[in-house]
Design a protein around this motif. Structure first.
Motif, PDB file in Angstrom:
ATOM      1  N   THR A  95       0.836  -1.190   0.000  1.00 52.39           N
ATOM      2  CA  THR A  95       0.000   0.000   0.000  1.00 52.39           C
ATOM      3  C   THR A  95       0.872   1.241   0.000  1.00 52.39           C
ATOM      4  O   THR A  95       1.827   1.341   0.772  1.00 52.39           O
ATOM      5  N   PHE A  96       0.525   2.183  -0.876  1.00 56.80           N
ATOM      6  CA  PHE A  96       1.275   3.426  -1.020  1.00 56.80           C
ATOM      7  C   PHE A  96       0.326   4.601  -0.884  1.00 56.80           C
ATOM      8  O   PHE A  96      -0.842   4.523  -1.278  1.00 56.80           O
ATOM      9  N   ALA A  97       0.832   5.696  -0.317  1.00 59.60           N
ATOM     10  CA  ALA A  97       0.073   6.942  -0.206  1.00 59.60           C
ATOM     11  C   ALA A  97       0.816   8.021  -0.978  1.00 59.60           C
ATOM     12  O   ALA A  97       2.050   8.100  -0.920  1.00 59.60           O
ATOM     13  N   CYS A  98       0.071   8.844  -1.691  1.00 58.94           N
ATOM     14  CA  CYS A  98       0.653   9.966  -2.416  1.00 58.94           C
ATOM     15  C   CYS A  98       0.506  11.216  -1.562  1.00 58.94           C
ATOM     16  O   CYS A  98      -0.606  11.595  -1.173  1.00 58.94           O
ATOM     17  N   ALA A 125      -3.935  10.471  -2.202  1.00 62.88           N
ATOM     18  CA  ALA A 125      -4.424   9.245  -2.844  1.00 62.88           C
ATOM     19  C   ALA A 125      -3.750   8.031  -2.219  1.00 62.88           C
ATOM     20  O   ALA A 125      -2.686   8.142  -1.599  1.00 62.88           O
ATOM     21  N   PHE A 126      -4.386   6.877  -2.399  1.00 59.02           N
ATOM     22  CA  PHE A 126      -3.818   5.593  -2.008  1.00 59.02           C
ATOM     23  C   PHE A 126      -3.760   4.709  -3.238  1.00 59.02           C
ATOM     24  O   PHE A 126      -4.568   4.845  -4.165  1.00 59.02           O
ATOM     25  N   ARG A 127      -2.828   3.779  -3.215  1.00 62.79           N
ATOM     26  CA  ARG A 127      -2.725   2.816  -4.311  1.00 62.79           C
ATOM     27  C   ARG A 127      -2.102   1.535  -3.776  1.00 62.79           C
ATOM     28  O   ARG A 127      -1.179   1.583  -2.974  1.00 62.79           O
ATOM     29  N   GLN A 128      -2.590   0.400  -4.250  1.00 65.36           N
ATOM     30  CA  GLN A 128      -2.009  -0.894  -3.898  1.00 65.36           C
ATOM     31  C   GLN A 128      -1.373  -1.474  -5.139  1.00 65.36           C
ATOM     32  O   GLN A 128      -2.001  -1.542  -6.198  1.00 65.36           O
ATOM     33  N   PRO A 154       8.220   7.827  -8.387  1.00 63.78           N
ATOM     34  CA  PRO A 154       8.953   8.621  -7.401  1.00 63.78           C
ATOM     35  C   PRO A 154       8.208   9.871  -6.936  1.00 63.78           C
ATOM     36  O   PRO A 154       8.572  10.461  -5.948  1.00 63.78           O
ATOM     37  N   ALA A 155       7.171  10.272  -7.625  1.00 68.80           N
ATOM     38  CA  ALA A 155       6.530  11.563  -7.359  1.00 68.80           C
ATOM     39  C   ALA A 155       5.621  11.530  -6.140  1.00 68.80           C
ATOM     40  O   ALA A 155       4.400  11.457  -6.256  1.00 68.80           O
ATOM     41  N   GLY A 156       6.178  11.550  -4.954  1.00 69.36           N
ATOM     42  CA  GLY A 156       5.391  11.690  -3.738  1.00 69.36           C
ATOM     43  C   GLY A 156       4.760  10.429  -3.182  1.00 69.36           C
ATOM     44  O   GLY A 156       3.978  10.512  -2.246  1.00 69.36           O
ATOM     45  N   TRP A 157       5.046   9.268  -3.741  1.00 68.73           N
ATOM     46  CA  TRP A 157       4.463   8.023  -3.240  1.00 68.73           C
ATOM     47  C   TRP A 157       5.330   7.444  -2.134  1.00 68.73           C
ATOM     48  O   TRP A 157       6.543   7.312  -2.275  1.00 68.73           O
ATOM     49  N   HIS A 158       4.692   7.088  -1.012  1.00 71.75           N
ATOM     50  CA  HIS A 158       5.390   6.531   0.144  1.00 71.75           C
ATOM     51  C   HIS A 158       4.661   5.278   0.594  1.00 71.75           C
ATOM     52  O   HIS A 158       3.423   5.262   0.659  1.00 71.75           O
ATOM     53  N   PHE A 197       3.713   5.121   8.277  1.00 74.96           N
ATOM     54  CA  PHE A 197       4.756   4.805   7.312  1.00 74.96           C
ATOM     55  C   PHE A 197       5.355   3.436   7.578  1.00 74.96           C
ATOM     56  O   PHE A 197       5.619   3.069   8.718  1.00 74.96           O
ATOM     57  N   ALA A 198       5.552   2.660   6.493  1.00 76.59           N
ATOM     58  CA  ALA A 198       6.107   1.310   6.598  1.00 76.59           C
ATOM     59  C   ALA A 198       7.572   1.402   6.985  1.00 76.59           C
ATOM     60  O   ALA A 198       8.298   2.280   6.537  1.00 76.59           O
ATOM     61  N   ARG A 199       7.977   0.477   7.788  1.00 79.24           N
ATOM     62  CA  ARG A 199       9.392   0.398   8.190  1.00 79.24           C
ATOM     63  C   ARG A 199      10.050  -0.715   7.404  1.00 79.24           C
ATOM     64  O   ARG A 199       9.488  -1.772   7.193  1.00 79.24           O
TER      65      ARG A 199
END
Length: 64
Positions: A16-19, A28-31, A38-42, A61-63
């Motif tokens: 799971t990633f968050a922008c 936004a979220f994306r799986q 690279p543009a702001g996705w964590h 945030f994922a570790r």
């Protein structure tokens, strides 16, 4: 050969990633299996719709 085919065909657990925008607000979220870009996705631990439009808590945030 069989192991190779099983590895390709087996479904992977999506991550799971968050922008986040420039101010750190979740937009936004994306799986997906890989980071969307690279543009702001964590990568985050979970997806909560209540986080949309707000800064994410540090615990999200994922570790690695």
């Amino acid at each position: 050969m069989r192991a190779f085919l099983q590895k390709i065909a087996s479904p992977r657990n999506p991550r799971t990633f968050a922008c986040l925008d420039e101010q750190g607000i979740c937009r936004a979220f994306r799986q997906s299996a890989q980071p969307p870009g690279p543009a702001g996705w964590h990568e985050v631990n979970e997806q909560r719709l209540t986080w949309l439009g707000t800064p994410l808590p540090k615990s999200a945030f994922a570790r690695h």
